[in-house]
Design a protein around this motif. Structure first.
Motif, PDB file in Angstrom:
ATOM      1  N   GLY A 167      29.560  68.227  62.342  1.00 61.69           N
ATOM      2  CA  GLY A 167      28.386  68.395  61.495  1.00 61.69           C
ATOM      3  C   GLY A 167      28.384  67.590  60.208  1.00 61.69           C
ATOM      4  O   GLY A 167      27.686  67.937  59.262  1.00 61.69           O
ATOM      5  N   LEU A 168      29.136  66.498  60.184  1.00 59.43           N
ATOM      6  CA  LEU A 168      29.240  65.736  58.940  1.00 59.43           C
ATOM      7  C   LEU A 168      28.471  64.418  58.944  1.00 59.43           C
ATOM      8  O   LEU A 168      28.084  63.930  57.895  1.00 59.43           O
ATOM      9  CB  LEU A 168      30.718  65.395  58.668  1.00 59.43           C
ATOM     10  CG  LEU A 168      31.624  66.530  58.218  1.00 59.43           C
ATOM     11  CD1 LEU A 168      33.067  66.074  58.226  1.00 59.43           C
ATOM     12  CD2 LEU A 168      31.234  66.993  56.827  1.00 59.43           C
ATOM     13  N   CYS A 169      28.312  63.812  60.127  1.00 61.56           N
ATOM     14  CA  CYS A 169      27.886  62.409  60.111  1.00 61.56           C
ATOM     15  C   CYS A 169      26.423  62.200  60.501  1.00 61.56           C
ATOM     16  O   CYS A 169      25.847  61.175  60.172  1.00 61.56           O
ATOM     17  CB  CYS A 169      28.767  61.597  61.048  1.00 61.56           C
ATOM     18  SG  CYS A 169      28.505  61.996  62.787  1.00 61.56           S
ATOM     19  N   GLY A 170      25.815  63.108  61.215  1.00 56.52           N
ATOM     20  CA  GLY A 170      24.413  62.962  61.600  1.00 56.52           C
ATOM     21  C   GLY A 170      24.186  62.165  62.870  1.00 56.52           C
ATOM     22  O   GLY A 170      23.060  61.982  63.305  1.00 56.52           O
ATOM     23  N   SER A 171      25.259  61.687  63.507  1.00 63.64           N
ATOM     24  CA  SER A 171      25.032  60.795  64.656  1.00 63.64           C
ATOM     25  C   SER A 171      24.564  61.543  65.905  1.00 63.64           C
ATOM     26  O   SER A 171      23.995  60.951  66.795  1.00 63.64           O
ATOM     27  CB  SER A 171      26.281  59.971  64.952  1.00 63.64           C
ATOM     28  OG  SER A 171      27.322  60.818  65.330  1.00 63.64           O
ATOM     29  N   CYS A 172      24.792  62.854  65.992  1.00 65.59           N
ATOM     30  CA  CYS A 172      24.430  63.586  67.217  1.00 65.59           C
ATOM     31  C   CYS A 172      23.068  64.262  67.077  1.00 65.59           C
ATOM     32  O   CYS A 172      22.771  65.188  67.828  1.00 65.59           O
ATOM     33  CB  CYS A 172      25.494  64.624  67.524  1.00 65.59           C
ATOM     34  SG  CYS A 172      25.535  65.887  66.245  1.00 65.59           S
ATOM     35  N   MET A 182      21.658  69.155  64.713  1.00 65.71           N
ATOM     36  CA  MET A 182      22.873  68.432  65.088  1.00 65.71           C
ATOM     37  C   MET A 182      23.486  69.141  66.297  1.00 65.71           C
ATOM     38  O   MET A 182      23.867  70.325  66.213  1.00 65.71           O
ATOM     39  CB  MET A 182      23.883  68.408  63.920  1.00 65.71           C
ATOM     40  CG  MET A 182      23.358  67.720  62.698  1.00 65.71           C
ATOM     41  SD  MET A 182      22.867  66.008  62.988  1.00 65.71           S
ATOM     42  CE  MET A 182      21.467  65.915  61.877  1.00 65.71           C
ATOM     43  N   CYS A 197      28.224  60.633  68.944  1.00 69.55           N
ATOM     44  CA  CYS A 197      28.845  61.672  68.122  1.00 69.55           C
ATOM     45  C   CYS A 197      30.059  61.047  67.447  1.00 69.55           C
ATOM     46  O   CYS A 197      30.945  60.549  68.111  1.00 69.55           O
ATOM     47  CB  CYS A 197      29.270  62.861  68.955  1.00 69.55           C
ATOM     48  SG  CYS A 197      30.336  62.426  70.316  1.00 69.55           S
ATOM     49  N   ASP A 198      30.036  61.026  66.141  1.00 68.74           N
ATOM     50  CA  ASP A 198      31.153  60.423  65.432  1.00 68.74           C
ATOM     51  C   ASP A 198      32.160  61.475  64.990  1.00 68.74           C
ATOM     52  O   ASP A 198      33.348  61.295  65.113  1.00 68.74           O
ATOM     53  CB  ASP A 198      30.653  59.674  64.194  1.00 68.74           C
ATOM     54  CG  ASP A 198      30.032  58.348  64.567  1.00 68.74           C
ATOM     55  OD1 ASP A 198      30.281  57.902  65.701  1.00 68.74           O
ATOM     56  OD2 ASP A 198      29.303  57.772  63.759  1.00 68.74           O
ATOM     57  N   CYS A 199      31.674  62.569  64.408  1.00 73.02           N
ATOM     58  CA  CYS A 199      32.612  63.489  63.746  1.00 73.02           C
ATOM     59  C   CYS A 199      32.816  64.778  64.530  1.00 73.02           C
ATOM     60  O   CYS A 199      33.836  65.403  64.434  1.00 73.02           O
ATOM     61  CB  CYS A 199      32.089  63.822  62.348  1.00 73.02           C
ATOM     62  SG  CYS A 199      30.639  64.877  62.366  1.00 73.02           S
ATOM     63  N   ARG A 200      31.819  65.209  65.289  1.00 67.45           N
ATOM     64  CA  ARG A 200      31.843  66.470  66.027  1.00 67.45           C
ATOM     65  C   ARG A 200      32.027  67.677  65.127  1.00 67.45           C
ATOM     66  O   ARG A 200      32.476  68.719  65.566  1.00 67.45           O
ATOM     67  CB  ARG A 200      32.961  66.467  67.088  1.00 67.45           C
ATOM     68  CG  ARG A 200      32.619  65.596  68.254  1.00 67.45           C
ATOM     69  CD  ARG A 200      33.653  65.648  69.328  1.00 67.45           C
ATOM     70  NE  ARG A 200      33.192  64.866  70.464  1.00 67.45           N
ATOM     71  CZ  ARG A 200      32.533  65.364  71.499  1.00 67.45           C
ATOM     72  NH1 ARG A 200      32.281  66.641  71.570  1.00 67.45           N
ATOM     73  NH2 ARG A 200      32.122  64.577  72.458  1.00 67.45           N
ATOM     74  N   CYS A 228      26.322  68.811  67.781  1.00 65.57           N
ATOM     75  CA  CYS A 228      27.758  69.091  67.853  1.00 65.57           C
ATOM     76  C   CYS A 228      28.116  70.467  67.309  1.00 65.57           C
ATOM     77  O   CYS A 228      29.184  70.981  67.621  1.00 65.57           O
ATOM     78  CB  CYS A 228      28.550  68.016  67.115  1.00 65.57           C
ATOM     79  SG  CYS A 228      28.297  68.051  65.340  1.00 65.57           S
ATOM     80  N   VAL A 255      24.553  67.942  57.133  1.00 67.57           N
ATOM     81  CA  VAL A 255      23.758  66.715  57.056  1.00 67.57           C
ATOM     82  C   VAL A 255      22.340  67.000  56.582  1.00 67.57           C
ATOM     83  O   VAL A 255      21.834  66.371  55.651  1.00 67.57           O
ATOM     84  CB  VAL A 255      23.706  66.022  58.447  1.00 67.57           C
ATOM     85  CG1 VAL A 255      22.851  64.779  58.388  1.00 67.57           C
ATOM     86  CG2 VAL A 255      25.100  65.706  58.942  1.00 67.57           C
TER      87      VAL A 255
HETATM   88 FE1  FES Z   1      28.709  64.127  63.482  1.00 62.30          FE
HETATM   89 FE2  FES Z   1      27.431  65.877  65.016  1.00 62.30          FE
HETATM   90  S1  FES Z   1      28.794  64.342  65.638  1.00 62.30           S
HETATM   91  S2  FES Z   1      27.127  65.546  62.933  1.00 62.30           S
END
Ligand code: FES
Ligand code: HEM
Length: 780
Positions: free
Chosen positions: A732-737, A765, A727-730, A767, A752
């Motif tokens: 809903g912006l980055c797509g990592s979760c 996502m 999780c990069d941004c927590r 987060c 995303v």
């Molecule tokens: Fe970035 Fe969920 S942590 S979209």
């Protein structure tokens, strides 16, 4: 055919094609093809530093065939993670196979010992693997791992007591080998009386699976492995005689009696042998690598001595740059494409975590060791996906306690002069000895006996991102435009801040507000520059900063982190900024100018007086800049601007939602990946406990059912169950979760997924998104 495909074919080619692969021409010296042909993981550079040895591959040919190894090598973060993630297409069946096939005589020796190493967990295919993992996972739950804390602390303290007055020791010999082995045996429930013999067996097992022994050495190794096999069989017999024994292997043996089709006899014997190595060799080597790395980076060592709260993340950063699992293996079960390269069915892959962990595409300035890195925990040293290391939290706990005890009691410890040596192999990595020295007269506990016992415990599991922040000082404040303050930030202890790349942001933590700001100064400067717009209708963070920030003030900062990365390979660039969205765009323009690439900047704003950095842009980017100030009647004609895009050009845009939506609309007919945007605001309605409904989540792979409480995100609930999810941004912006959805109705709150992806209903996502109607969700 792409350039990388052409190079792969030239690179000595693939042995799966008819007649042993395409005819290879002589590749030009120093070319990716020549590098691929010359690659030898048992040779100097890879053994010295696997990440550096594969830098060329990450940059030019991320998947290549190594004729010397007979494996395809995978070096980039996203590709390595994609392989770990799909254990069906990329089978783990070859994980423990000898990477150097043993000679006939060695095979005969093994047969004489009745050696029949078979499937364990780590090399078992689905569905058998998950059925087994589920049945055997209880001992690894956070609450059960916690129970080992006191014992690890006691063992460590005893060892340090023994050497604290010596002034010079090899840390590996003095504690880092023996404690992980004792802890592993205790965890497994295996008698702890044969430490030295097990040490020899473990080395032989590692050489057998991952090394390149000469034929003569193979015979010795085969004898040691055969004896290890018989020893493991003997231990099982002893354990069977004690049906109430405690520990994971006793549990496994009981499950073998209860569910023999799932926990088979062959599994029990093979696992007994594999787990002794898996549980301790990995931890011992990672701990040795950690001390070497931290003592080499004195700033980091001193920072953790001053503030032990930094230890959990320092452990993750050490696992990232000096992890003990340098490479893992997989085998394709069908033809597929990875990193732009076609792989045949049956292709053997060496997926190099050490290289992925230093991939600049995922980690900002990946080669820098930075204990404040807030995504260090994304490292792949524990693997990823359904086979991810079950014992990761035990390994972490040991490493944290070692570091906490030693840094507290011996803060003046330093590395002695020495040449580090490593056991030559593809996978297990860590220095064989770490000699350290200190002046015992300066031991703090001589003047303050409480130092000996004043320990700090850490919660089980990955470190929380919110705890990872560095202290910075506001060195300068300037007014950049109406309502825009420019801050120059320096490290509070006077060190250089980590470098960053265009598009990166940091998170400032001040007065209970955490807010992200793009960096806009010079990436190589020792300080950071951000510009902050006072948003009258915002959530209060920018107002608070404008009202309270003063030169000389200290604040906390997370990052830098880049979710808006510039692809430097495009033929031309259009940069579009709206208002304060100029900050990342400015850094990109500077970078493109330095690279000598064609670019145009369109800067949209209300009035020139409200537009930050105009003077600087006009001075540095003259001839490339178009300023569209509404007050002057100079509105931007976005349709005409987009219509004039040269072929292959990429668009980078940051600004208000309306502007980004218009660009999205205008670029619909352009190839995927043309438009890259960064938004000011994150997901809508992230979490308001008074309005949320709790819901159940079934995790199909692990067989767990979790409840996501009203005041929790799905990500929180998954992480609380001990499962690592990036999780990069927590917000809903980055797509990592992203998680894979199998069933259930989702209230998507991220920025995303596209409308079509939401309608498809296969991803969400974790987060921010939740169950739409409070009904259960099933995830893969
Ligand atoms: Fe970035 Fe969920 S942590 S979209
Ligand atoms: C699997 C690394 C400590 C038990 C793995 C894998 C790696 C790994 C890379 C394969 C992951 C994959 O295929 O995705 C490490 C490292 C450790 C460590 C670096 C220490 C720093 C431990 C400990 C234990 C343990 C202490 C047990 C007490 C296991 C088990 C598996 C495993 C059981 C198999 C999981 C499966 O296939 O389902 N480990 N490990 N490990 N590890 Fe660890």
């Amino acid at each position: 055919m792409s350039a990388s495909e052409r190079t792969a074919q030239a690179a000595g080619g693939c042995p799966f094609h008819a007649a042993g692969g395409p005819a290879a021409g002589e590749p030009a010296a120093g070319s990716p093809a020549a590098m691929a042909e010359a690659f030898d993981p048992f040779d100097g550079p890879y053994q010295l530093d696997p990440a550096e040895a594969l830098r060329w591959s990450r940059d030019q040919l991320p998947v290549f065939y190594s004729p010397k190894l007979g494996y395809w090598v995978v070096s980039r973060y996203d590709d390595v993670k994609a392989v770990f993630r799909d254990a069906i297409l990329f089978s783990p069946r070859n994980v423990l196979e000898p990477i150097t096939p043993p000679c006939a005589e060695a095979r005969e020796v093994l047969t004489r010992y009745g050696y029949a190493m078979n499937r364990t967990l780590v090399n078992e295919d689905e569905p058998a693997h998950m059925e087994r993992r589920r049945v055997l996972s209880e001992h690894f739950l956070p609450a059960n791992v916690e129970a080992h804390q006191a014992m690890i602390r006691r063992l460590t303290r005893e060892k340090v007591d023994r050497f604290i007055d010596e002034g010079r020791i090899d840390l590996v010999d003095a504690m880092l080998y023996e404690i992980p082995l004792t802890v592993a045996l205790h965890f497994l429930g295996v008698p702890e009386d044969e430490l030295e013999r097990l040490r020899r067996f473990s080395v032989a097992h590692a050489v057998n699976a991952f090394g390149r022994p000469t034929p003569a050495h193979q015979i010795d190794v085969a004898h040691a492995v055969g004896r290890f096999w018989q020893y493991a069989g003997g231990v099982i017999e002893t354990m069977r005689a004690d049906p109430d024994g405690t520990g994971w292997m006793h549990h496994t043996i009981r499950k073998n009696a209860e569910l023999p089709a799932i926990v088979t006899d062959s599994y029990v014997h093979s696992m007994m042998m594999a787990i002794i190595v898996a549980a301790h060799e990995t931890t011992a080597l990672a701990s040795a690598g950690m001390f070497k790395t931290l003592l080499t980076h004195r700033d980091a060592w001193e920072a953790i001595c001053a503030d032990p709260a930094l230890i959990p993340n320092a452990v993750e950063e050490s696992l990232r740059v000096a992890g003990s699992a340098a490479a893992w293996r997989r085998q394709t079960t069908a033809p597929t494409r990875l990193g732009g390269i076609d792989l045949p069915e049956g292709a053997k892959l060496l997926i190099v975590q050490a290289s992925a962990n230093q991939d600049e595409r995922h980690f900002e300035h990946a080669e820098q060791f930075d204990i404040y890195r807030d995504n260090a925990v994304d490292h792949l040293t524990f693997g990823y996906g359904s086979h991810q290391c079950m014992g990761k939290n035990i390994g972490r706990m040991e490493m944290r306690i070692f570091l906490e005890e030693v840094s507290r009691r011996l803060p003046h410890l330093r590395l002695a002069d020495q040449t580090f040596t490593y056991l030559p192999n593809t996978t297990f990595r860590g220095p064989e000895a770490v000699w350290v020295e200190w002046d015992p007269a300066r031991n703090p506990e001589r003047s303050d006996p409480q130092v000996r016992t004043a320990s700090v415990d850490f919660a089980v599991g990955a470190p929380a991102r919110r705890d990872i922040a560095r202290s910075v000082r506001v060195a300068r404040i300037v007014r950049e435009a109406d309502d825009v303050l420019g801050l120059t930030l320096v490290d509070a202890r006077g060190r250089a801040l980590p470098r960053w790349s265009a598009g990166a942001h940091v998170e400032l933590c001040l007065g209970g507000y955490d807010r992200k700001y793009s960096l806009c100064g010079a990436p190589d400067a020792a300080c950071y520059q951000v510009a902050i717009l006072h948003q009258a209708d915002g959530r209060g963070g920018s107002r608070h900063i404008h009202e309270t920030v003063r030169e000389g003030m200290e604040l906390k900062l997370r990052g830098p982190h880049n979710l808006f990365r510039l692809d430097e390979g495009a033929p031309a660039y259009l940069l579009v900024a709206g208002g304060i969205g100029i900050t990342p765009i400015l850094a990109m323009a500077d970078r493109l100018k330095a690279l000598g690439r064609p670019y145009a900047i369109h800067y949209l704003g209300r009035a020139r007086s409200s537009m930050a950095f105009l003077d600087r842009l006009e001075a540095d980017h003259r001839g490339r800049l178009a300023v569209h100030a509404r007050q002057d009647g100079a509105r931007a004609d976005l349709p005409a601007i987009v219509a004039g895009l040269p072929p292959g050009a990429q668009v980078y845009a940051c600004g208000p939602d309306r502007m980004l939506a218009a660009l999205e609309e205008l670029t619909v007919g352009h190839p995927d990946g043309t438009l890259h945007v960064e938004r000011f605001a994150g997901a809508t309605g992230i979490l308001d406990p008074s309005k949320e409904t709790a819901f159940a989540v079934v995790l199909k792979d692990s067989g767990l059912t979790l409840t996501v409480a009203q005041d929790q995100t799905l990500l929180d609930a998954i992480q609380a169950a001990g499962i690592d999810l990036a999780c990069d941004c927590r917000e809903g912006l980055c797509g990592s979760c992203e998680v894979e959805l199998v069933a259930g109705e989702v209230d998507h709150r991220d920025r995303v997924l596209s409308r079509a992806e939401r309608a498809e209903g296969r991803r969400m996502m974790a987060c921010c998104s939740r169950s739409r109607d409070g009904g259960p969700l099933t995830l893969a």
